[in-house]
Write a protein that holds these residues in place. Sequence first.
Motif, short mmCIF file in Angstrom:
data_model
loop_
_atom_site.label_atom_id
_atom_site.label_comp_id
_atom_site.label_asym_id
_atom_site.label_seq_id
_atom_site.Cartn_x
_atom_site.Cartn_y
_atom_site.Cartn_z
N ILE A 168 -10.31 109.10 72.46
CA ILE A 168 -8.97 108.68 72.02
C ILE A 168 -7.85 109.46 72.71
N SER A 169 -8.21 110.23 73.72
CA SER A 169 -7.19 111.10 74.33
C SER A 169 -6.10 110.29 75.04
N LYS A 170 -6.43 109.09 75.47
CA LYS A 170 -5.45 108.32 76.25
C LYS A 170 -4.77 107.25 75.40
N ARG A 171 -4.98 107.27 74.09
CA ARG A 171 -4.45 106.18 73.27
C ARG A 171 -2.93 106.24 73.16
N GLU A 172 -2.37 105.14 72.70
CA GLU A 172 -0.96 105.17 72.36
C GLU A 172 -0.87 105.78 70.97
N ARG A 173 -0.20 106.90 70.85
CA ARG A 173 -0.24 107.63 69.58
C ARG A 173 0.83 107.15 68.61
N THR A 174 0.39 106.35 67.64
CA THR A 174 1.30 105.96 66.55
C THR A 174 0.68 106.44 65.25
N PHE A 175 -0.31 105.65 64.77
CA PHE A 175 -1.08 106.09 63.60
C PHE A 175 -2.53 105.64 63.81
N GLY A 176 -3.44 106.51 63.52
CA GLY A 176 -4.86 106.17 63.63
C GLY A 176 -5.65 107.10 62.75
N LEU A 177 -6.89 106.72 62.48
CA LEU A 177 -7.68 107.59 61.60
C LEU A 177 -9.18 107.40 61.77
N PHE A 178 -9.89 108.44 61.35
CA PHE A 178 -11.33 108.33 61.15
C PHE A 178 -11.56 107.94 59.70
N VAL A 179 -12.35 106.88 59.52
CA VAL A 179 -12.74 106.49 58.17
C VAL A 179 -14.22 106.76 58.02
N ALA A 180 -14.60 107.50 57.01
CA ALA A 180 -16.02 107.78 56.77
C ALA A 180 -16.35 107.41 55.32
N GLY A 181 -16.89 106.23 55.14
CA GLY A 181 -17.30 105.82 53.81
C GLY A 181 -16.13 105.32 52.97
N PRO A 182 -16.44 104.93 51.74
CA PRO A 182 -15.40 104.45 50.83
C PRO A 182 -14.63 105.62 50.24
N SER A 183 -13.51 105.34 49.63
CA SER A 183 -12.74 106.41 49.00
C SER A 183 -13.54 106.96 47.82
N LYS A 184 -13.44 108.25 47.59
CA LYS A 184 -14.28 108.86 46.55
C LYS A 184 -13.63 110.12 46.00
N THR A 185 -14.13 110.54 44.87
CA THR A 185 -13.62 111.76 44.25
C THR A 185 -14.73 112.40 43.43
N ALA A 186 -14.64 113.70 43.27
CA ALA A 186 -15.57 114.39 42.37
C ALA A 186 -14.75 115.33 41.49
N ASP A 187 -13.52 114.92 41.21
CA ASP A 187 -12.62 115.83 40.51
C ASP A 187 -12.87 115.93 39.02
N ILE A 188 -13.71 115.04 38.47
CA ILE A 188 -14.06 115.21 37.07
C ILE A 188 -15.47 115.80 37.01
N GLU A 189 -15.53 117.04 36.67
CA GLU A 189 -16.79 117.79 36.55
C GLU A 189 -17.73 117.60 37.73
N GLN A 190 -17.17 117.48 38.91
CA GLN A 190 -18.00 117.40 40.11
C GLN A 190 -18.93 116.19 40.15
N CYS A 191 -18.66 115.17 39.32
CA CYS A 191 -19.46 113.96 39.37
C CYS A 191 -18.87 113.05 40.43
N LEU A 192 -19.68 112.65 41.39
CA LEU A 192 -19.19 111.80 42.47
C LEU A 192 -18.90 110.40 41.94
N VAL A 193 -17.66 109.95 42.12
CA VAL A 193 -17.31 108.58 41.75
C VAL A 193 -16.77 107.89 43.00
N ILE A 194 -17.38 106.77 43.34
CA ILE A 194 -16.93 106.00 44.51
C ILE A 194 -15.79 105.10 44.07
N GLY A 195 -14.74 105.07 44.86
CA GLY A 195 -13.60 104.22 44.53
C GLY A 195 -12.52 105.02 43.83
N ALA A 196 -11.79 105.84 44.61
CA ALA A 196 -10.66 106.56 44.02
C ALA A 196 -9.42 105.70 44.25
N HIS A 197 -8.63 106.01 45.26
CA HIS A 197 -7.41 105.21 45.47
C HIS A 197 -7.56 104.19 46.57
#
Lengths: 207, 455
Positions: A168-197
């Motif tokens: 990606i070094s030569k890309r046009e830099r506007t906005f881009g991202l690495f996506v790895a998996g679905p959104s997730k959280t473990a903020d309630i007692e470290q229990c993994l929940v898929i589908g945060a925001h």
Amino acid sequence: MVILMSGIKKDKKMSSRDSILKAVKNNKPELLPLPEIDLDVFNEDINLLETFIKSVELVGGRAKVLNSISDLDNEIKALYPNAKQIVSSVKESDFGTVSISKDTDPHSLETIDLAIIQGEFGVAENGAVWISENDFSIRVLPFITNDLILVISKDAICLHLHDAYKLISKRERTFGLFVAGPSKTADIEQCLVIGAHGAVSLTVMVV
Amino acid sequence: MAHAKEAEIFNRDESKVNWHDKALWFVRNKRDKAGSNVKGWEELRNLASAIKANVLSNLDNYLVQFEENAKKNGVHVHWAANAEEHNKIVHSILSKHKVEKVVKSKSMLTEECHLNPYLEANGIEVVDTDLGERIVQLAKEPPSHIVLPAIHKTKEEVDVLFQEHLNTKPSNGDPQYLTSEARKHLREKFLKADAAITGVNFAVADTGGVVVCTNEGNADMGTHLAKVHIACMGMEKIIPQEKHLGVFLRLLARSATGQLITTYSSHFNKPAPGTEMHIVIVDNGRTKQLSRDDFRASLHCIRCGACMNTCPIYRRSGGHSYKTTIPGPIGSILSPGIDLKKNSSLPFASTLCGSCSDVCPVKINIHEQLYQWRQIITKEVKQPVVKKSVLKITGRVLANSKMYGFMGKSARFMLKHMPRFMIYSKLNAWGKARELPKVKDGNFDEWYKKRQKNE
Ligand code: SF4
């Protein structure tokens, strides 16, 4: 002279920018060298596709290998039979029901069930896929959609992030991202929940 | 109140402390596993440390380069000497746009600057959108951990909190249900926000771009729906070139939670058409820390939280006991630099076991710096806390727990709780043998010798 909380002596007329830079200049140590990244250290002779698929699963996503791009719509139909509001930016898919452009109000995408986006490449070590604004017109799309499908070519998988940044070094830099998996959280007692925001599921179609 | 006293309060609920301890140790183990699966992991850490050392030695030039490139991309750049100025800048941007509602993603810097109360006092609604941060915001508490802000809360406590604030049904603390309710609640907030504030994980000098990492997608939901994005960063977040992200992103999530990478690693270079992007670069004591030879390396920190997860004192005293924005080992070497007297008990909140330094992805010599601060505090701070502190803290936190018998109840327990020099060199192939700084306190020495004899 006034002494600020941070302890920098600041001339009344000097901007914070200049006083900060001056303080840094005075306080920094002697110049230390910037190291070279020796990629040989990180090189591995592994099956990129297999590793990538394993990594996608580890980060909570699912990967499907298609024999031909013409199978794409059938595969999507099987996975998401109930999706109605669908945005597709993949030209081989006729599945889209909502078309968007640069002028679309991002808030209007709130009701999108499924987004199908062309990914640029995958990263074997962590299952991430690089996507850039050019691939989806409206920045919020991959996040606000309920489910997300990314399509990449099976030849477009690199070993690790070092190689990814070369790609990606030569890309046009506007906005881009690495996506790895679905959104997730473990903020309630470290229990993994898929589908945060963001998207509650991620499927990577490898063609 | 000194750390030992605060820790004692946390220790009154023994089952909660045990859970806290175990949960963090579990995260620490995941980190080990994730690291050991990466070929060249140690070299990655060396690189990260050397890159950061270079950054600090050339920081003024990198900052100027970053500003120049960001401006070229149409991003507004601001400079704040301290917390007060930071808050004023953020508020002035918001006022200009007549912003009433702000969504914020995780940023320890804005915690450090106490931005929320400042904006609220000016009539602006600020909603923290990271689930853990939202939980502590509703509970009117600060985060107790920099990566896991609500790690001190049980799911039952979250349940009660959500019933009160989000009108949820009692669920016995069902994480799935509570998370989905939070998703709905915060979706509304995202859709109505006029501006989004984020932190910055890395700011790249040679492109002028910033990278923000989240698992939940909250930073992106905020920034891409609002008209204004304000990214707040400590000045040490700079890295020289974009390719260095390869090094840091490989380390960050693995060290933090044992994940391969965070779900979203978003690269912001230009504002979207019709929107504004601002970056606020903050000093707030950092240039002072830069001047201290012995403590400069604390500015390498990439805020992964690994040193907290591994610290036997942190795990058994909880983040709130430190009474600082950044708790745990790294907080204990940063905070005395900000207010030596107020934070003088913190460098004693450690066994000097060195586990923090062993796990730190950017190889900060944390335990050595703790030792250095002790020398300074013993000389400069006249107060009883110093004399009493050394063993009192370890005593209160570790011996207080019934589980923590010095003679050990089972090998498995010892493996979990003993300081690193007893575990790592022999049993855990991961930990590297390392010379410990001399522990001056006789009691500690004696205890260590006794332990060895009894092995
Ligand atoms: S000091 Fe090191 S281990 Fe601790 S939070 Fe910072 S980077 Fe992570």
